[in-house]
Motif scaffolding. Structure first.
Motif, PDB file in Angstrom:
ATOM      1  N   LEU A  80      79.170 -26.563 -40.272  1.00 42.03           N
ATOM      2  CA  LEU A  80      79.962 -25.069 -39.905  1.00 42.03           C
ATOM      3  C   LEU A  80      81.018 -24.413 -40.255  1.00 42.03           C
ATOM      4  O   LEU A  80      81.303 -23.180 -40.642  1.00 42.03           O
ATOM      5  CB  LEU A  80      79.173 -25.566 -38.426  1.00 42.03           C
ATOM      6  N   ALA A  81      81.791 -25.067 -40.385  1.00 46.01           N
ATOM      7  CA  ALA A  81      83.323 -24.963 -40.331  1.00 46.01           C
ATOM      8  C   ALA A  81      83.925 -24.681 -42.174  1.00 46.01           C
ATOM      9  O   ALA A  81      84.337 -23.781 -42.225  1.00 46.01           O
ATOM     10  CB  ALA A  81      84.598 -26.836 -39.986  1.00 46.01           C
ATOM     11  N   ARG A  82      82.554 -25.331 -43.199  1.00 48.61           N
ATOM     12  CA  ARG A  82      83.104 -24.914 -44.090  1.00 48.61           C
ATOM     13  C   ARG A  82      82.069 -23.555 -44.408  1.00 48.61           C
ATOM     14  O   ARG A  82      82.745 -23.136 -44.814  1.00 48.61           O
ATOM     15  CB  ARG A  82      82.300 -26.080 -44.788  1.00 48.61           C
ATOM     16  N   GLY A  83      81.449 -23.462 -43.609  1.00 49.16           N
ATOM     17  CA  GLY A  83      80.337 -22.135 -43.861  1.00 49.16           C
ATOM     18  C   GLY A  83      81.464 -21.125 -43.185  1.00 49.16           C
ATOM     19  O   GLY A  83      81.434 -20.195 -43.490  1.00 49.16           O
ATOM     20  N   TRP A  84      81.580 -21.186 -41.990  1.00 49.21           N
ATOM     21  CA  TRP A  84      82.854 -20.570 -41.503  1.00 49.21           C
ATOM     22  C   TRP A  84      83.961 -20.049 -42.563  1.00 49.21           C
ATOM     23  O   TRP A  84      84.953 -19.156 -42.894  1.00 49.21           O
ATOM     24  CB  TRP A  84      83.610 -21.015 -40.404  1.00 49.21           C
ATOM     25  N   ALA A  85      84.751 -21.131 -43.107  1.00 50.22           N
ATOM     26  CA  ALA A  85      85.390 -20.690 -44.151  1.00 50.22           C
ATOM     27  C   ALA A  85      85.190 -19.425 -45.118  1.00 50.22           C
ATOM     28  O   ALA A  85      85.772 -18.505 -45.919  1.00 50.22           O
ATOM     29  CB  ALA A  85      86.064 -21.685 -44.962  1.00 50.22           C
ATOM     30  N   PHE A  86      84.054 -20.377 -45.517  1.00 54.48           N
ATOM     31  CA  PHE A  86      83.964 -19.679 -46.646  1.00 54.48           C
ATOM     32  C   PHE A  86      83.270 -17.929 -45.919  1.00 54.48           C
ATOM     33  O   PHE A  86      83.203 -17.163 -46.597  1.00 54.48           O
ATOM     34  CB  PHE A  86      82.350 -20.091 -46.717  1.00 54.48           C
ATOM     35  N   HIS A  87      82.662 -17.493 -44.849  1.00 54.80           N
ATOM     36  CA  HIS A  87      82.460 -16.154 -44.812  1.00 54.80           C
ATOM     37  C   HIS A  87      83.746 -15.467 -44.140  1.00 54.80           C
ATOM     38  O   HIS A  87      83.613 -14.166 -44.795  1.00 54.80           O
ATOM     39  CB  HIS A  87      81.950 -16.215 -43.565  1.00 54.80           C
ATOM     40  N   ARG A  88      84.995 -16.606 -44.337  1.00 53.18           N
ATOM     41  CA  ARG A  88      86.255 -15.902 -44.307  1.00 53.18           C
ATOM     42  C   ARG A  88      86.374 -14.763 -45.182  1.00 53.18           C
ATOM     43  O   ARG A  88      86.749 -14.002 -45.480  1.00 53.18           O
ATOM     44  CB  ARG A  88      87.300 -16.562 -43.734  1.00 53.18           C
ATOM     45  N   ALA A  89      86.064 -15.736 -46.599  1.00 54.47           N
ATOM     46  CA  ALA A  89      86.717 -15.292 -47.617  1.00 54.47           C
ATOM     47  C   ALA A  89      85.579 -14.499 -48.712  1.00 54.47           C
ATOM     48  O   ALA A  89      86.203 -13.630 -49.467  1.00 54.47           O
ATOM     49  CB  ALA A  89      86.918 -16.595 -48.797  1.00 54.47           C
ATOM     50  N   VAL A  90      84.519 -14.349 -47.873  1.00 58.06           N
ATOM     51  CA  VAL A  90      83.468 -13.472 -49.075  1.00 58.06           C
ATOM     52  C   VAL A  90      82.909 -12.582 -48.604  1.00 58.06           C
ATOM     53  O   VAL A  90      82.315 -13.156 -46.157  1.00 58.06           O
ATOM     54  CB  VAL A  90      82.759 -14.358 -49.894  1.00 58.06           C
ATOM     55  N   ARG A  91      83.400 -11.818 -48.363  1.00 59.20           N
ATOM     56  CA  ARG A  91      82.094 -10.912 -47.200  1.00 59.20           C
ATOM     57  C   ARG A  91      80.977  -9.546 -48.603  1.00 59.20           C
ATOM     58  O   ARG A  91      81.418  -9.364 -49.836  1.00 59.20           O
ATOM     59  CB  ARG A  91      82.912 -10.016 -46.920  1.00 59.20           C
TER      60      ARG A  91
ATOM     61  N   ARG B 116      81.639 -23.220 -51.421  1.00 58.78           N
ATOM     62  CA  ARG B 116      82.744 -23.312 -50.995  1.00 58.78           C
ATOM     63  C   ARG B 116      84.000 -23.240 -52.488  1.00 58.78           C
ATOM     64  O   ARG B 116      83.475 -23.011 -53.362  1.00 58.78           O
ATOM     65  CB  ARG B 116      83.129 -25.594 -51.350  1.00 58.78           C
ATOM     66  N   PRO B 117      85.044 -23.069 -52.206  1.00 58.67           N
ATOM     67  CA  PRO B 117      85.639 -23.133 -53.102  1.00 58.67           C
ATOM     68  C   PRO B 117      85.290 -23.916 -54.732  1.00 58.67           C
ATOM     69  O   PRO B 117      85.654 -25.228 -54.872  1.00 58.67           O
ATOM     70  CB  PRO B 117      87.908 -23.433 -53.186  1.00 58.67           C
ATOM     71  N   GLY B 118      85.845 -23.251 -55.747  1.00 61.43           N
ATOM     72  CA  GLY B 118      85.245 -24.170 -56.801  1.00 61.43           C
ATOM     73  C   GLY B 118      86.528 -23.669 -57.871  1.00 61.43           C
ATOM     74  O   GLY B 118      87.027 -22.420 -57.491  1.00 61.43           O
ATOM     75  N   PRO B 119      86.371 -24.225 -59.353  1.00 57.41           N
ATOM     76  CA  PRO B 119      85.482 -25.231 -59.378  1.00 57.41           C
ATOM     77  C   PRO B 119      86.311 -26.496 -58.402  1.00 57.41           C
ATOM     78  O   PRO B 119      87.193 -26.555 -58.168  1.00 57.41           O
ATOM     79  CB  PRO B 119      85.928 -25.839 -60.474  1.00 57.41           C
ATOM     80  N   PHE B 120      85.227 -27.122 -58.689  1.00 54.56           N
ATOM     81  CA  PHE B 120      85.599 -28.843 -57.516  1.00 54.56           C
ATOM     82  C   PHE B 120      85.072 -29.738 -58.465  1.00 54.56           C
ATOM     83  O   PHE B 120      83.718 -30.087 -58.816  1.00 54.56           O
ATOM     84  CB  PHE B 120      85.115 -28.657 -56.410  1.00 54.56           C
ATOM     85  N   VAL B 121      85.663 -31.432 -58.131  1.00 46.87           N
ATOM     86  CA  VAL B 121      85.164 -32.178 -58.469  1.00 46.87           C
ATOM     87  C   VAL B 121      83.805 -32.880 -57.623  1.00 46.87           C
ATOM     88  O   VAL B 121      84.493 -33.547 -55.857  1.00 46.87           O
ATOM     89  CB  VAL B 121      85.988 -33.520 -58.891  1.00 46.87           C
ATOM     90  N   LEU B 122      82.765 -33.477 -57.895  1.00 51.17           N
ATOM     91  CA  LEU B 122      81.750 -33.952 -56.855  1.00 51.17           C
ATOM     92  C   LEU B 122      82.071 -35.317 -56.164  1.00 51.17           C
ATOM     93  O   LEU B 122      81.826 -36.445 -57.653  1.00 51.17           O
ATOM     94  CB  LEU B 122      80.589 -33.873 -57.683  1.00 51.17           C
ATOM     95  N   ASP B 123      82.264 -35.637 -55.146  1.00 53.84           N
ATOM     96  CA  ASP B 123      83.297 -37.336 -55.327  1.00 53.84           C
ATOM     97  C   ASP B 123      81.848 -37.430 -54.675  1.00 53.84           C
ATOM     98  O   ASP B 123      82.187 -38.833 -53.422  1.00 53.84           O
ATOM     99  CB  ASP B 123      84.543 -36.853 -54.240  1.00 53.84           C
ATOM    100  N   GLU B 124      79.740 -37.235 -54.423  1.00 55.42           N
ATOM    101  CA  GLU B 124      79.683 -38.122 -53.867  1.00 55.42           C
ATOM    102  C   GLU B 124      78.591 -38.136 -55.144  1.00 55.42           C
ATOM    103  O   GLU B 124      78.298 -38.097 -55.755  1.00 55.42           O
ATOM    104  CB  GLU B 124      78.877 -37.099 -52.838  1.00 55.42           C
TER     105      GLU B 124
END
Ligand code: ADP
Ligand code: MG
Length: 275
Positions: free
Chosen positions: A63-74, A180-188
């Motif tokens: 949910l915290a990730r989602g909140w950050a996403f919605h700050r960045a994207v409208r 999320r912000p990308g690109p990123f490296v999958l660490d899972e």
């Protein structure tokens, strides 16, 4: 000064009792194991809102990730998270405007035949005239142009993130909390998501997840939506559109369109519209 009961409040002791005091909870969404509980609430002024609360650590993180996403994207097709309320003892609840519509697929509510039985939202959507499907996909595409322009990539996008209003022919994107912000490296081991929408690299630890991954997901989305059935045997589009999808969904990211922008240009050209 009278504070708005949802937008003007910073902290509550507990979400559900608070919502019951300031309005009427008319819907509840509890998906087992998701760690999230959501409510449809009608305030005394008649306005309806959607409130999502995270109740586990894992859900709080998302949910915290989602909140950050919605700050960045409208974007007008993306239902915004307009406010968040702290819950005493830890955690948050996010507030979104309520949107009319039916989620095309829900793993828990739709049941085992949720994608195939004729009365399911997805089957009804697939039975619409293709113009409706193309318009809906164009909204999805346009939203992802905004996602890309903000430097983010799609994660866990699937038909469960599509809320379609059959009466108004309106498409809303919900539940983009894993973007999320990308690109990123999958660490899972893998990313969350519905397999049929996911690119091969989403299952490879150490792989780069970038705009080409989003292109794959969007290609799969339109491939699945623009089909009369669920087995990908009843394609309703043109050969030119199919060719764009083939390139978007190649296994090797290097063989796909480089980004959503290039995919959208090719798609719209194949669709007979100007880019
Ligand atoms: N803004 C909204 N307005 C109306 N209904 C919504 C809204 N957002 C989500 N929903 C409904 O609530 C359900 C759960 O929301 P979702 O964001 O998918 O939660 P979760 O993170 O638990 O998966 C969705 O399947 C959809 O039916
Ligand atoms: Mg969901």
């Amino acid at each position: 000064m009278v504070l708005h009961p949802l937008l003007g409040i910073e902290e509550v002791p507990a979400v559900e009792p608070y919502l019951g005091r300031v309005g009427e909870v008319f819907r509840e969404f509890r998906e087992p194991d998701s760690g999230r509980v959501s409510y449809g609430v009608r305030l005394l002024d008649g306005a309806r809102w959607f409130v999502k609360e995270a109740v586990t650590d894992h859900a709080r993180e998302s949910l915290a990730r989602g909140w950050a996403f919605h700050r960045a994207v409208r974007h007008s097709a993306i239902v915004p998270q307009v406010h968040r309320i702290a819950v005493r003892g830890g955690g948050w609840a996010v507030v979104m405007p309520w949107r009319e519509g039916e989620v095309l697929y829900c793993p828990t509510r739709s049941g085992p035949r949720g994608r195939t039985s004729p009365e399911s939202p997805l089957a009804r959507f697939r039975a619409l005239p293709t113009g409706h499907v193309l318009r809906a996909f164009d909204r999805i595409l346009d939203a992802h142009l905004a996602v890309e322009a903000a430097g983010h990539v799609a994660v866990d996008f699937y038909d469960g993130a599509l809320l379609y209003d059959f009466a108004r022919d309106a498409t809303h994107l919900i539940d983009l909390d894993e973007y999320r912000p990308g690109p990123f490296v999958l660490d899972e081991e893998r990313l969350p998501g519905s397999r049929r929408f996911m690119a091969p690299e989403e299952f490879v630890r150490g792989a780069v997840i970038d705009t080409r991954t989003t292109v794959f997901t969007l290609g799969r989305t339109v491939r699945l939506l623009l089909d009369a059935g669920d087995e990908e045997r009843a394609w309703r589009g043109t050969p030119a559109q199919q060719a764009v999808i083939v390139r978007a969904t190649r296994a090797d990211p290097g063989d796909r369109f480089e980004n959503v922008h290039d995919f959208a240009t090719a798609w719209r050209a194949a669709d007979g519209r100007l880019p």
